[in-house]
Scaffold this motif. Sequence first.
Motif, PDB file in Angstrom:
ATOM      1  N   GLY A  52       0.715   6.863  -7.681  1.00  0.00           N
ATOM      2  CA  GLY A  52       0.568   7.073  -6.245  1.00  0.00           C
ATOM      3  C   GLY A  52       1.374   6.091  -5.414  1.00  0.00           C
ATOM      4  O   GLY A  52       1.070   5.864  -4.244  1.00  0.00           O
ATOM      5  N   LEU A  53       2.392   5.499  -6.016  1.00  0.00           N
ATOM      6  CA  LEU A  53       3.230   4.509  -5.349  1.00  0.00           C
ATOM      7  C   LEU A  53       4.657   5.029  -5.227  1.00  0.00           C
ATOM      8  O   LEU A  53       5.079   5.871  -6.029  1.00  0.00           O
ATOM      9  CB  LEU A  53       3.242   3.201  -6.150  1.00  0.00           C
ATOM     10  N   PRO A  54       5.414   4.528  -4.263  1.00  0.00           N
ATOM     11  CA  PRO A  54       6.814   4.938  -4.187  1.00  0.00           C
ATOM     12  C   PRO A  54       7.622   4.274  -5.303  1.00  0.00           C
ATOM     13  O   PRO A  54       7.277   3.174  -5.752  1.00  0.00           O
ATOM     14  CB  PRO A  54       7.255   4.420  -2.816  1.00  0.00           C
ATOM     15  N   GLU A  55       8.675   4.937  -5.720  1.00  0.00           N
ATOM     16  CA  GLU A  55       9.624   4.296  -6.625  1.00  0.00           C
ATOM     17  C   GLU A  55      10.355   3.232  -5.817  1.00  0.00           C
ATOM     18  O   GLU A  55      10.401   3.284  -4.582  1.00  0.00           O
ATOM     19  CB  GLU A  55      10.604   5.320  -7.201  1.00  0.00           C
ATOM     20  N   LEU A  56      10.898   2.254  -6.509  1.00  0.00           N
ATOM     21  CA  LEU A  56      11.622   1.161  -5.861  1.00  0.00           C
ATOM     22  C   LEU A  56      13.087   1.198  -6.271  1.00  0.00           C
ATOM     23  O   LEU A  56      13.403   1.584  -7.400  1.00  0.00           O
ATOM     24  CB  LEU A  56      11.015  -0.189  -6.249  1.00  0.00           C
ATOM     25  N   ALA A  57      13.964   0.783  -5.383  1.00  0.00           N
ATOM     26  CA  ALA A  57      15.398   0.745  -5.655  1.00  0.00           C
ATOM     27  C   ALA A  57      15.975  -0.561  -5.123  1.00  0.00           C
ATOM     28  O   ALA A  57      15.426  -1.180  -4.207  1.00  0.00           O
ATOM     29  CB  ALA A  57      16.097   1.930  -4.990  1.00  0.00           C
ATOM     30  N   VAL A  58      17.096  -0.960  -5.698  1.00  0.00           N
ATOM     31  CA  VAL A  58      17.824  -2.133  -5.234  1.00  0.00           C
ATOM     32  C   VAL A  58      19.305  -1.854  -5.478  1.00  0.00           C
ATOM     33  O   VAL A  58      19.653  -1.138  -6.424  1.00  0.00           O
ATOM     34  CB  VAL A  58      17.336  -3.413  -5.950  1.00  0.00           C
ATOM     35  N   THR A  59      20.178  -2.363  -4.612  1.00  0.00           N
ATOM     36  CA  THR A  59      21.614  -2.128  -4.751  1.00  0.00           C
ATOM     37  C   THR A  59      22.368  -3.446  -4.835  1.00  0.00           C
ATOM     38  O   THR A  59      21.892  -4.486  -4.367  1.00  0.00           O
ATOM     39  CB  THR A  59      22.170  -1.328  -3.554  1.00  0.00           C
ATOM     40  N   GLY A  60      23.554  -3.384  -5.439  1.00  0.00           N
ATOM     41  CA  GLY A  60      24.468  -4.514  -5.413  1.00  0.00           C
ATOM     42  C   GLY A  60      24.189  -5.643  -6.378  1.00  0.00           C
ATOM     43  O   GLY A  60      24.799  -6.700  -6.274  1.00  0.00           O
ATOM     44  N   LEU A  61      23.294  -5.448  -7.338  1.00  0.00           N
ATOM     45  CA  LEU A  61      22.985  -6.493  -8.318  1.00  0.00           C
ATOM     46  C   LEU A  61      23.352  -6.017  -9.725  1.00  0.00           C
ATOM     47  O   LEU A  61      23.377  -4.818 -10.002  1.00  0.00           O
ATOM     48  CB  LEU A  61      21.484  -6.817  -8.292  1.00  0.00           C
ATOM     49  N   HIS A  76       4.067  -6.361  -7.800  1.00  0.00           N
ATOM     50  CA  HIS A  76       3.513  -6.689  -6.482  1.00  0.00           C
ATOM     51  C   HIS A  76       2.770  -5.489  -5.890  1.00  0.00           C
ATOM     52  O   HIS A  76       1.628  -5.623  -5.446  1.00  0.00           O
ATOM     53  CB  HIS A  76       4.637  -7.156  -5.555  1.00  0.00           C
ATOM     54  N   ILE A  77       3.392  -4.310  -5.886  1.00  0.00           N
ATOM     55  CA  ILE A  77       2.732  -3.164  -5.244  1.00  0.00           C
ATOM     56  C   ILE A  77       1.591  -2.607  -6.084  1.00  0.00           C
ATOM     57  O   ILE A  77       0.716  -1.927  -5.541  1.00  0.00           O
ATOM     58  CB  ILE A  77       3.728  -2.059  -4.820  1.00  0.00           C
ATOM     59  N   LEU A  78       1.568  -2.914  -7.380  1.00  0.00           N
ATOM     60  CA  LEU A  78       0.409  -2.525  -8.176  1.00  0.00           C
ATOM     61  C   LEU A  78      -0.841  -3.240  -7.674  1.00  0.00           C
ATOM     62  O   LEU A  78      -1.947  -2.707  -7.770  1.00  0.00           O
ATOM     63  CB  LEU A  78       0.629  -2.844  -9.654  1.00  0.00           C
ATOM     64  N   HIS A  79      -0.660  -4.452  -7.135  1.00  0.00           N
ATOM     65  CA  HIS A  79      -1.796  -5.242  -6.648  1.00  0.00           C
ATOM     66  C   HIS A  79      -2.056  -5.062  -5.154  1.00  0.00           C
ATOM     67  O   HIS A  79      -3.187  -5.223  -4.712  1.00  0.00           O
ATOM     68  CB  HIS A  79      -1.575  -6.722  -6.961  1.00  0.00           C
ATOM     69  N   THR A  80      -1.003  -4.736  -4.397  1.00  0.00           N
ATOM     70  CA  THR A  80      -1.162  -4.680  -2.941  1.00  0.00           C
ATOM     71  C   THR A  80      -1.189  -3.259  -2.388  1.00  0.00           C
ATOM     72  O   THR A  80      -1.560  -3.065  -1.235  1.00  0.00           O
ATOM     73  CB  THR A  80      -0.026  -5.443  -2.245  1.00  0.00           C
ATOM     74  N   GLY A  81      -0.753  -2.284  -3.177  1.00  0.00           N
ATOM     75  CA  GLY A  81      -0.678  -0.909  -2.697  1.00  0.00           C
ATOM     76  C   GLY A  81       0.702  -0.581  -2.162  1.00  0.00           C
ATOM     77  O   GLY A  81       1.600  -1.426  -2.159  1.00  0.00           O
ATOM     78  N   PRO A  82       0.867   0.654  -1.693  1.00  0.00           N
ATOM     79  CA  PRO A  82       2.186   1.086  -1.224  1.00  0.00           C
ATOM     80  C   PRO A  82       2.682   0.224  -0.064  1.00  0.00           C
ATOM     81  O   PRO A  82       1.918  -0.084   0.849  1.00  0.00           O
ATOM     82  CB  PRO A  82       1.944   2.525  -0.742  1.00  0.00           C
ATOM     83  N   PRO A  83       3.945  -0.170  -0.125  1.00  0.00           N
ATOM     84  CA  PRO A  83       4.490  -0.987   0.960  1.00  0.00           C
ATOM     85  C   PRO A  83       4.823  -0.133   2.185  1.00  0.00           C
ATOM     86  O   PRO A  83       5.027   1.070   2.086  1.00  0.00           O
ATOM     87  CB  PRO A  83       5.772  -1.563   0.357  1.00  0.00           C
ATOM     88  N   GLU A  84       4.867  -0.783   3.316  1.00  0.00           N
ATOM     89  CA  GLU A  84       5.275  -0.145   4.570  1.00  0.00           C
ATOM     90  C   GLU A  84       6.719  -0.542   4.874  1.00  0.00           C
ATOM     91  O   GLU A  84       7.100  -1.700   4.655  1.00  0.00           O
ATOM     92  CB  GLU A  84       4.374  -0.610   5.717  1.00  0.00           C
ATOM     93  N   PRO A  85       7.520   0.391   5.367  1.00  0.00           N
ATOM     94  CA  PRO A  85       8.873   0.015   5.781  1.00  0.00           C
ATOM     95  C   PRO A  85       8.818  -1.132   6.790  1.00  0.00           C
ATOM     96  O   PRO A  85       7.959  -1.163   7.665  1.00  0.00           O
ATOM     97  CB  PRO A  85       9.419   1.296   6.427  1.00  0.00           C
ATOM     98  N   GLY A  86       9.716  -2.083   6.619  1.00  0.00           N
ATOM     99  CA  GLY A  86       9.763  -3.246   7.501  1.00  0.00           C
ATOM    100  C   GLY A  86       8.999  -4.452   6.974  1.00  0.00           C
ATOM    101  O   GLY A  86       9.176  -5.557   7.487  1.00  0.00           O
TER     102      GLY A  86
END
Length: 155
Positions: A52-61, A76-86
């Motif tokens: 029930g969480l969004p997938e995560l992405a990162v660029t340039g590494l 982190h999001i497993l413990h805190t829940g889905p992140p909010e943009p910003g």
Amino acid sequence: MCQMCEEPERAEEQYLIEVLDRIREYGWCVQGVRGPGSRPPWAYTAGLTVRGLPELAVTGLSLHEAAYVLNAGAEHILHTGPPEPGEQWLLPRLPALEVVKLSAPATHLHIAVCCYGTGIEAMQLVYADPAGRFPWSPQYNFGLGGQPVLGVRRA
């Protein structure tokens, strides 16, 4: 290129079975993609959708650096829940991060789409340079770029 692209003789179905096995074992997996031509690489998770969480992405590494950031972000999001943009995160041994919602996740997260469909949600973990500047600053990385942002920043 992704591992699937680097081994074209291996059937996509077999590769997806291996990915799903890793997701079952570890909870998610990290998929790296070398940027075509002079474009920077990117990496992303597959498997967080099931939780029930969004997938995560990162660029340039590099893949190694990207995997470190993505695994820390996933934990982190497993413990805190889905992140909010910003949202801005300060995680141990990482630069400052800001969460940006991907505008078109299906465009960049091929393996996650194969596993869960085109309706997946994804967030980019945008990292600050050593001076603490983010890519939306003209001074980021001394003006050299290198970290495409795949969505619109929510200020």
